[in-house]
Design a protein around this motif. Sequence first.
Motif: not given
Lengths: 217, 496
Positions: B258-280
């Motif tokens: 919630r802090l990152l995008a607002r501080s960086a680009t002034g967006q509420d959230l970036t378009t993509y937030t991707t969570f990767s866990t292990g291989p397929k």
Amino acid sequence: MSDRAAMLAAIRQGLGRGALGAEARAALGRRQGATDSAPLLPGLAQGPLTQVFRTGLEKVSGSMAEIATEADVPRAVAGYLAAHGLAAEAVIAPSLEALDWAGTDLKVHFGPTRGGDLVGVSLAWRGVAENGSLVLLSGADNPTSLNFLPDHHLVVLHHKDLVPHLEMVWTALRERGAGGWPRTVNVITGPSRTADIELTIQLGAHGPRSLHVLLVS
Amino acid sequence: MQSQSHAFPERAVHALHDQTLQVALRRAKDGFAVKRAVAVAGLPEFDALRDRAVQIKNHTLEHLDHYLEQYAEAVERSGGTVHWASSAEDARRIVVEICRAADAKMITKGKSMVGEEVGINDALEGAGFEVVETDLGEYIIQLAHEPPSHIIVPAVHKTRGQISDLFHENHQKYGLTRRLTEVPEMVNEARLILRDKYLAADVGITGANFLIAETGTNVIVTNEGNGDLTCSLPRVHIVTAGIEKVVPTAEDASTLLRLLARSATGQDLTTYTTFSTGPKREGDPDGPDEYHVVLIDNGRSTMLADQFREMLRCIRCGACMNHCPVYGAIGGHAYGWVYPGPMGSILTPLSVGLKEAGHLPNACTLNGHCADVCPVRIPLPDLLRTLRHQEYQLHLGAKRLRWGLAAWVWFTSHPRLYRLGTRVQARMLALLAGRKGRFTRMPLAGGWFRGGRDLPAPQGETFMAAWHRRQRDPGQRAQAQRNLDQREQAQREQGQ
């Protein structure tokens, strides 16, 4: 000493202490997270969740249509493509294969894409009202490639899956149990964009140029 | 990456006289500050969330060994491999080995600052791999053979015309020979070329904005979708991450998001937030067969030991540089290493040494804007002052500067002499300047007047003298009080 042991030793030296005892580690393991209290959730705008979701989605150049039942999805997809002058072709997530696609004049196939499809249709696991975000989980029925490679991404979201904040998604994922987290969780908030040339915002950098949500109420 | 920070003064002067760069910098500066202010105003909980963020980061750093072990166990449970890299050299070697073992030819990359820090690209190219940056900004500077000049928008120093030239020169081999002038057509051409690279790549390398200890997950945020394609399409996914990126849970990551995008680009959230866990997983139609994480220390564990631990809270949003007058005047390249602006002026000396980068903590006005906007409340000016102090103690600064400072310290600790000296000086300078009231040259200070700059002369009276005169004169004192009252009244009215 292994690389791992050497690095952990350097960290402990920086912290000025030895390894934590089993009891201390167990206590940390019982915490709910770093602050050990319920997350601070921002207040949302007044009004129905659907409206909050729509406002967030439209703020980031996404669009939305409400349909009555899942059976209406194929017709809604065909209507969207026609209205935007797009060819009546799409790649569909296997999770939506049971719908009556044959009842429309759409040419469809099911499964992942390698970039040859202009339109992709997926099923969201959750919608998050706070920012108008969609949460998509990878799996046999939900290829991740559909989220990024097609030029136009249409996403089906059931009204019952709409939650206020992202934190509710993590709670629900924990409750999924055994499988736990899938390989990929995509939180998608609007179509792809870039501002890397002269800070000019341009949609469709590497991912979809448009994002359209079909909300099944 | 090889540091050029020792040449900061020359590089800064060069940047100030680079007209194209100045155009690009002016465009960037106001845009970012205004967008951030609007985004922050839209979230009443912003400051409370900052306090939470500080708690999250401090708690995690205090128990960093525990959370890294928990994280590594979770990655291994999900079928991934964790590699531990103490130094930049270790990190480079590990990444090259993974790519060799995968028999890779083409490698795509998502934007990663730690990747720049340890010099992944040069190592991979040196080992014979084709490496393609996929973030549009990183792609542009890769074509230009330049390092990033900003941690969020790496090509912010480039104008549309320069990018057009770069594309024209580099895209002919793909049969694309038309010269482009508009932003949309340039974005489309890059999309077309990079699409094929994603699909052909054997290995995808991304950074991590966060690592989640509970689940063994890495989180990346992008707006373009490039990092997300990079971690989904190739058969091997490598994550490079500094050890400070770990947080206990996904809920903790959500607070920081919630802090990152607002501080960086002034967006509420970036378009993509991707969570990767292990291989397929079994049955997954796409995703990588192999998943590797390279945890990089490279000096971070040393920072845990003293007040520079606070710097490890940094989430790389770039707000400090977007609000820094020095960065705004000279851009990122003058700083001479990977991280520019206030955060870079701390990280660079800590990484490459004060002897090499001692100029950077001195290139600061201490106006405090960076600390005001920092989402994790890093006391950047305090840390910069500490570095200046260390530099002085280690006798690293220029001799002239040391003598000047010593003389000044001696004078200020003898107030009578100091006042007498300044009184004489102010009067003399006023006399010398004559009626013009300005100097256009002065012995030993030629640098100041270069490029036609002049210097206003003192008016003949020191501040202390003027103050005492006003205190003695009741009429002037009353007038000063009235002025003060009026100003306060005006402020009250404005507030209502």
